[in-house]
Design a protein around this motif. Structure first.
Motif, short mmCIF file in Angstrom:
data_model
loop_
_atom_site.label_atom_id
_atom_site.label_comp_id
_atom_site.label_asym_id
_atom_site.label_seq_id
_atom_site.Cartn_x
_atom_site.Cartn_y
_atom_site.Cartn_z
N TYR B 36 0.60 -0.99 0.47
CA TYR B 36 -0.25 0.02 0.09
C TYR B 36 0.90 1.13 0.57
CZ TYR B 36 -4.08 -2.74 1.20
OH TYR B 36 -5.20 -3.26 1.59
N GLN B 38 0.45 5.66 1.25
CA GLN B 38 0.32 6.60 1.54
C GLN B 38 0.98 8.17 1.43
OE1 GLN B 38 0.52 6.64 6.24
NE2 GLN B 38 -1.96 7.96 6.16
N ASN B 41 -1.04 13.61 3.93
CA ASN B 41 -2.56 13.61 4.69
C ASN B 41 -3.27 13.05 3.70
OD1 ASN B 41 -1.62 15.39 6.42
ND2 ASN B 41 -0.74 17.22 4.46
N GLN B 42 -3.50 11.77 3.35
CA GLN B 42 -4.05 10.42 2.65
C GLN B 42 -4.48 9.32 3.13
OE1 GLN B 42 -4.42 11.03 -1.42
NE2 GLN B 42 -3.44 12.74 -2.01
N GLY B 43 -6.12 8.69 2.81
CA GLY B 43 -5.64 7.76 3.44
C GLY B 43 -4.42 6.24 2.28
N LEU B 44 -4.22 4.93 2.98
CA LEU B 44 -3.59 4.02 2.19
C LEU B 44 -4.17 3.80 1.20
CD1 LEU B 44 -2.97 3.26 4.92
CD2 LEU B 44 -1.98 1.23 4.60
N LEU B 46 -4.02 0.95 -2.23
CA LEU B 46 -3.67 -0.07 -2.91
C LEU B 46 -2.43 -0.21 -3.65
CD1 LEU B 46 -3.53 -3.37 -1.65
CD2 LEU B 46 -5.05 -3.57 -3.89
N PHE B 90 3.58 0.77 2.87
CA PHE B 90 3.31 -0.45 3.29
C PHE B 90 3.11 -1.84 3.03
CE2 PHE B 90 2.63 2.09 7.61
CZ PHE B 90 2.15 3.81 7.48
N LYS B 106 5.86 -1.68 9.31
CA LYS B 106 6.00 -0.06 10.10
C LYS B 106 5.63 0.75 8.94
CE LYS B 106 7.28 -2.36 14.66
NZ LYS B 106 8.45 -1.81 15.56
#
Lengths: 112, 114
Positions: B36, B38, B41-44, B46, B90, B106
């Motif tokens: 993933y 990121q 300032n955004q979401g994850l 795919l 990630f 992590k």
């Protein structure tokens, strides 16, 4: 059309207050999640619901209570907020637990 | 139970240079693997996933990853990075059962140098 939406995007509040974050997904997924991301970007799962039923409840203070009124919604209520609760909270959904997850934009919670 | 290790917390690389972000996993059963991204300032979102079949998986934005079962690795690569690739990456693993949960690493911060 936003797949996973969260409100509010920002939340600033004082210690001791109670607040809620709402999450909705329009993907028809059965499973929804709440994650906490700290300042070091570490992503920690908090809760997971499958079709309105709680299936994962990690070690989270019981001040945090999820509620799933239907399978498209998963809200997070936090009582007696503490400084250490400051973080970004992400909602996510997936078709099944092992499938790829779709994340919301996050809610940045700041407790002062 | 599964676990995942991202060996580098930060990777600096010059623009237009190649990059490899390393990921190793541990599991006693077969797994699904994910990367993933990121952006700030955004979401994850795919990047790519390995479910079965070809061990070389191609994803969005020119990224690819290779599943190596013997080395229990799933490293992410891009032949030429752009400034817009600056993000947190990630790696994640899950079992094959419908109720298995995804375990996230992590994260690795990719820092593109001009």
């Amino acid at each position: 059309d936003t797949a996973v939406s969260q409100t509010p995007k920002y939340l600033v509040t004082q210690m001791g207050n109670d607040k809620s974050i709402k999450c909705e997904q329009n993907l028809g997924h059965d499973t929804m999640y709440w994650y906490k991301q700290d300042s070091k970007k570490f992503l920690k799962i908090m809760f997971s619901y499958n079709n309105k039923e709680l299936i994962i409840n990690e070690t989270v203070p019981n001040r945090f209570s999820p509620k799933s009124p239907d399978k498209a919604h998963l809200n997070l209520h936090i009582n007696s907020l503490e400084l250490g609760d400051s973080a970004v909270y992400f909602c996510a959904s997936s078709l099944r637990g092992s499938d790829e997850q779709y994340f919301g934009p996050g809610t940045r919670l700041t407790v002062t | 139970a599964q676990s995942v290790t991202q060996l580098d917390s930060q990777v600096p690389v010059f623009e237009e240079a190649p990059v490899e972000l390393r990921c190793n996993y541990s599991s006693s059963v077969s797994v699904y693997l994910f990367w993933y991204v990121q952006y700030p300032n955004q979401g994850l979102q795919l990047l790519l996933k390995y479910l079965s079949g070809s061990t070389l998986v191609k994803g969005i934005n020119g990224f690819e990853a290779e599943f190596n079962k013997s080395q229990t690795s799933f490293h992410l690569r891009k032949p030429s990075v752009h400034i817009s690739d600056t993000a947190e990456y990630f790696c994640a693993v899950s079992g094959l059962n419908r109720d298995d949960k995804i375990i996230f690493g992590k994260g690795t911060r990719l820092h593109i140098l001009p």
